[in-house]
Design a protein around this motif. Structure first.
Motif, short mmCIF file in Angstrom:
data_model
loop_
_atom_site.label_atom_id
_atom_site.label_comp_id
_atom_site.label_asym_id
_atom_site.label_seq_id
_atom_site.Cartn_x
_atom_site.Cartn_y
_atom_site.Cartn_z
N LEU A 73 1.08 -1.16 0.07
CA LEU A 73 -0.08 0.40 0.07
C LEU A 73 0.85 1.65 0.04
O LEU A 73 0.86 2.36 -1.03
N TRP A 74 2.09 1.08 1.26
CA TRP A 74 2.67 2.65 1.41
C TRP A 74 3.05 2.94 -0.45
O TRP A 74 3.58 4.38 -0.48
N GLU A 75 3.79 1.91 -1.45
CA GLU A 75 4.30 2.18 -2.48
C GLU A 75 3.72 2.64 -3.53
O GLU A 75 4.03 3.15 -4.29
N ARG A 76 2.18 2.23 -3.24
CA ARG A 76 1.37 3.39 -3.81
C ARG A 76 0.59 4.82 -3.41
O ARG A 76 0.29 5.75 -4.36
N ARG A 97 -3.83 10.15 5.50
CA ARG A 97 -5.15 10.30 4.97
C ARG A 97 -5.74 10.72 3.96
O ARG A 97 -7.23 10.07 2.99
N GLU A 98 -5.02 12.29 3.95
CA GLU A 98 -5.63 12.65 2.87
C GLU A 98 -5.46 12.18 1.30
O GLU A 98 -6.01 11.95 0.25
N ALA A 99 -4.01 11.58 1.72
CA ALA A 99 -3.36 10.50 0.90
C ALA A 99 -3.06 9.46 0.67
O ALA A 99 -3.65 9.10 -1.04
N TYR A 100 -3.94 8.15 1.20
CA TYR A 100 -4.51 7.41 1.23
C TYR A 100 -6.65 7.92 0.36
O TYR A 100 -6.30 6.69 -0.79
N LYS A 101 -7.51 9.04 0.81
CA LYS A 101 -8.03 9.42 0.06
C LYS A 101 -7.69 9.26 -1.17
O LYS A 101 -8.24 8.37 -2.08
N GLN A 102 -6.36 10.78 -1.54
CA GLN A 102 -6.75 10.49 -3.13
C GLN A 102 -6.07 9.29 -3.91
O GLN A 102 -6.65 9.73 -4.93
N GLU A 121 -10.24 3.56 9.39
CA GLU A 121 -9.71 1.99 9.99
C GLU A 121 -8.19 2.10 9.38
O GLU A 121 -7.27 1.47 9.86
N MET A 122 -8.38 1.69 7.67
CA MET A 122 -6.77 2.15 7.36
C MET A 122 -5.49 2.44 7.53
O MET A 122 -4.68 1.87 7.33
N VAL A 123 -6.11 3.64 7.87
CA VAL A 123 -4.76 4.45 8.23
C VAL A 123 -4.15 4.17 10.02
O VAL A 123 -3.04 3.71 9.69
N ALA A 124 -5.76 3.75 11.04
CA ALA A 124 -5.33 3.14 12.13
C ALA A 124 -4.41 1.77 11.51
O ALA A 124 -3.03 1.36 12.10
N HIS A 125 -4.88 0.81 10.50
CA HIS A 125 -3.78 -0.50 10.17
C HIS A 125 -2.85 -0.25 10.47
O HIS A 125 -1.60 -0.57 10.12
N LEU A 126 -2.43 1.23 9.04
CA LEU A 126 -0.85 1.34 8.46
C LEU A 126 -0.12 1.45 9.41
O LEU A 126 1.13 1.21 9.45
N ILE A 127 -0.66 2.10 10.41
CA ILE A 127 0.17 2.95 11.33
C ILE A 127 0.76 1.61 12.10
O ILE A 127 2.09 1.87 12.66
#
Length: 133
Positions: A73-76, A97-102, A121-127
């Motif tokens: 995910l981070w690579e994207r 969160r903003e980067a993920y949304k974009q 949830e995804m941002v919390a999980h990523l962290i």
């Protein structure tokens, strides 16, 4: 790869199967939720219990897979500098969160409730996963 006629293994990891070689394999661990019904693997595990690490020493695949998929995910996501909109050399949850949304919602600014919950949830999980990595 299995021979359909004999149900014998012919290939392992892209090379000819060597019955004398010792291979590392993943073994299903019963979590009590009905998963892990790979009969041939479970049967082999029962017949070869002395070859398996103790159940308490088994490392759950979920942990390894989470870190792998979070890294994917981070690579994207955009570069660190692009995500760090505050320019303080630290990524804050709202910036992530903003980067993920974009990336995953095409920059839509008004997400519905289910999308917002999924992003949070995804941002919390990523962290959490990155803290383990």
């Amino acid at each position: 790869t299995m021979d359909p006629a004999t149900h014998s293994m012919t290939m392992a990891a892209g090379t000819a199967f060597d019955p004398e070689r010792v291979y590392s394999v993943a073994v299903g661990v019963d979590l009590g939720i009905g998963a892990g019904v790979n009969e041939p693997l479970l049967e082999w595990a029962q017949q070869n219990e002395s070859s398996l690490p103790h159940r308490e020493l088994a490392r759950p695949a979920r942990e390894i897979l989470e870190v792998y998929f979070v890294r994917q995910l981070w690579e994207r996501l955009p570069s660190f500098d692009q995500i760090d909109t505050r320019k303080d050399d630290f990524l804050h949850p709202d910036e992530i969160r903003e980067a993920y949304k974009q990336v995953f919602f095409g920059g839509v600014t008004d997400l519905d409730l289910s999308q917002t919950l999924a992003v949070n949830e995804m941002v919390a999980h990523l962290i959490r996963c990155l803290d383990k990595a």
